[in-house]
Design a protein around this motif. Structure first.
Motif, PDB file in Angstrom:
ATOM      1  N   LEU A  83      -3.158 -11.016  -7.908  1.00 53.51           N
ATOM      2  CA  LEU A  83      -2.901 -11.930  -6.794  1.00 53.51           C
ATOM      3  C   LEU A  83      -1.833 -11.373  -5.860  1.00 53.51           C
ATOM      4  N   GLN A  87      -6.540  -7.816  -2.289  1.00 49.44           N
ATOM      5  CA  GLN A  87      -7.285  -8.787  -1.500  1.00 49.44           C
ATOM      6  C   GLN A  87      -8.680  -8.867  -2.103  1.00 49.44           C
ATOM      7  N   LYS A  91      -9.752 -15.513  -2.602  1.00 50.29           N
ATOM      8  CA  LYS A  91      -8.436 -15.433  -3.221  1.00 50.29           C
ATOM      9  C   LYS A  91      -7.657 -16.744  -3.071  1.00 50.29           C
TER      10      LYS A  91
END
Lengths: 265, 353
Positions: A83, A87, A91
């Protein structure tokens, strides 16, 4: 302390008002806890500390919350790194899902977890086959605690990884290190303070969980459930010493962990 | 040898396109360009840290475009050094030393040798946050050298250093290069380029607009951008000789038989002389002024510049003077006319190489 205006050495009236309001909030946190401690006679506390039911529940609470934290951290820490660094599609959705356990009522969380691990569910049934009993067992307590407390670890670890300059990881890669080695020798050691803080928060949140645990596994009895049970059966006077003893144990652990984390470089 | 062909990269708001250049084994290649045009990105692309959109990278006949970072043989040194803050200087240096075929003792001995080479052997047990900028840069260099890179990639290695550290770092880089290290160095500072490079590439808006030897790039910029960016048109390679007069603080610079008086603290040695075209005065008669450099010459060319006129005068070497159109008319300057040219010793700037 810094003084923003040089012409007047006195307090800004606005800041005085802020300090007063803030003090009220602090008092709001401290007063109930202090009154709980002060209203518990020493004799009651020593009796409670010697009560095996209380001691067993505290031990159970400590180790189940710790187990939940450590087990979950195996997946939560790598997820936090992803995270912080990568990317990928959806997300934001993933981040929102991670925060869900914080916002839903914990009794609802308990119901959700129970449906998932009940003996008649796929997972619960499979676990029973290999001898793990979720409902009414330590495994159930661990699952319930993990469910409600995992966001604290993931969010803290994610912030920790994000604060590590990406260039350090790139430099390590360019020095020939594999991504695994970079993670264990650069990212993890540099983010460990935030991760440890997340671990402590998750552990604490797990220990204090009542709603979800009471629904999934009322017995064996953890301390939060025991306090509730004694309150329901005997009233405030009998519940209070248990709460005070548990509070003392928790505070002791956190102070020790905080000191340890401050001592290391 | 390293061939970069039609390299293109697109990351966020940065785009590099159609970049081609060749770096020979004995080259010190300096990429010169303004700040924030993606020079670091180019180095990261060469190191394999970011994927190429187009193009290829070939090293000694081998296509390394898609080779893993670890196998490329590129040693990257970032501008802010990127030392690992939780490791000592020694462990920073040993981080990249291959574990294959080396015992722990051999690795340590190698690290000590590298530390000695770059001059940080006294600092091995310190942590990065206790180092000065120059020390940190040396450690970063040693750490990159520890991987025995075929090519060293340097991102503004002198930018954050004080003048003293900068000069000693230049000496170190020059000695590494003399000992056979291939280097690609990016910077926005033309002095760095002149003092270190064997080849210079000028970057403009995400692409390479000119590649040549440093003096040729400065003397013959192929576009207005290059001319404006490098700024200085009069660039002469040559030798500095100590002045004969003892009380004099100037030295004599010799290039193609011409001798110029130069105000410099350097006593002697090889180097490059820079004279800004706007510092050169033209007159019809021998000037009677404090300027220590006066020469008679012939105008060979006259060309409009962004502002004013560039007059090219041959005095044995060609020197370009920037004057106003009004002055050009008043002096009746045309190709073939005779003219006196003068500049002060303090207007000539010597850079040792």
């Amino acid at each position: 302390m810094t003084r923003s205006n040089s012409h007047s050495p006195s307090f800004e009236p606005t800041h005085l008002v802020f300090a007063g309001l803030g003090g009220l909030v602090l008092l709001f946190i401290i007063a109930p806890l202090a009154s709980m401690v002060l209203n518990s006679p020493i004799a009651d506390l020593t009796d409670t500390a010697a009560d095996t039911e209380v001691l067993n529940s505290i031990l159970l609470t400590l180790w189940t919350a710790l187990t939940a934290t450590l087990l979950i951290s195996l997946g939560a820490i790598p997820l936090a790194w992803l995270l912080a660094r990568k990317q990928f599609p959806m997300k934001r959705l993933v981040s929102a899902i991670i925060d869900l356990p914080v916002v839903i009522p914990h009794s609802a969380a308990g119901i959700a977890v129970l449906g998932f691990i009940a003996p008649n569910s796929v997972i619960g049934g499979a676990a029973e086959h290999v001898g793990i009993r979720f409902v009414g067992g330590a495994a159930g307590i661990i699952t319930a605690m993990a469910f409600v407390s995992v966001p604290f670890l993931i969010n803290a670890a994610r912030d920790g990884f994000a604060a590590v300059p990406e260039r350090l990881e790139k430099a390590a890669l360019s020095l020939g290190a594999s991504p695994t080695r970079v993670f264990f020798t650069i990212s993890l050691p540099l983010a460990w303070r935030s991760i440890l803080s997340g671990v402590v928060m998750m552990w604490a949140r797990g220990m204090s969980e009542f709603g979800a645990v009471a629904i999934v596994a009322y017995h064996p009895i953890v301390t939060s459930v025991l306090i509730y049970e004694r309150f329901g059966a005997y009233g405030l006077k009998y519940a209070r010493p248990v709460a005070v003893v548990f509070l003392g144990v928790c505070l002791l652990f956190f102070v020790v962990v905080r000191l340890l984390s401050r001592g290391k470089k | 040898m390293l061939y970069i062909k039609n390299l293109g990269v697109h990351i966020g708001t940065f785009t590099l396109r159609d970049i081609s250049f060749t770096v020979n084994r004995d080259d010190y290649f300096v990429l010169l360009g303004a700040s924030g045009i993606g020079k670091t990105l180019l180095l990261e692309a060469l190191a394999g840290l970011i994927p190429l959109k187009t193009g290829s990278i070939t090293r000694d006949e081998e296509d390394i475009t898609h080779l893993r970072i670890q196998k490329r043989g590129m040693g990257l040194v970032y501008q802010n050094q990127a030392l690992f803050p939780h490791l000592t200087v020694l462990h920073n240096i040993t981080y990249g030393i291959s574990r294959k075929g080396m015992t722990r003792a051999e690795r340590l001995a190698f690290a000590h040798a590298l530390a000695e080479k770059v001059g940080v052997n006294e600092l091995l047990h310190r942590y990065p946050n206790t180092l000065s900028g120059g020390e940190a840069q040396r450690v970063a260099l040693a750490r990159a050298l520890a991987t025995k890179p075929r090519c060293l990639l340097l991102d503004e290695p002198l930018a954050s250093l004080d003048p003293h550290a900068r000069s000693s770092m230049r000496t170190l880089l020059r000695s590494l290069h003399r000992n056979g290290q291939m280097v690609i160095h990016v910077t926005h500072d033309y002095e760095e380029a002149l003092s270190l490079a064997t080849q210079v590439g000028i970057m403009e808006q995400g692409t390479l607009v000119q590649t040549d030897t440093p003096t040729r790039v400065f003397q013959h910029p192929t576009s207005e951008f290059v001319a404006r960016f490098v700024g200085i048109r009069n660039v002469f390679p040559g030798m500095l000789e100590t002045s004969n007069t003892a009380q004099d603080d100037t030295a004599v610079f010799v290039t193609e038989g011409k001798r110029f008086r130069v105000l410099t603290s350097v006593k002697s040695g090889a180097g490059i002389l820079l004279i800004r075209s706007e510092d050169i005065t033209l007159s019809l008669n021998r000037p009677d002024s404090s300027a220590q450099n006066c020469f008679e010459g012939i105008v060979t060319d006259k060309a409009p510049a962004r502002l004013g006129l560039e007059i090219c005068v041959n005095i044995g070497v060609e020197i370009i003077a920037l004057i106003t159109s009004g002055s050009a008319q008043r002096l009746h300057l045309h190709p073939g006319s005779s003219v006196w040219l003068s500049f002060k010793a303090s207007a000539a700037r010597f850079i040792s190489t």
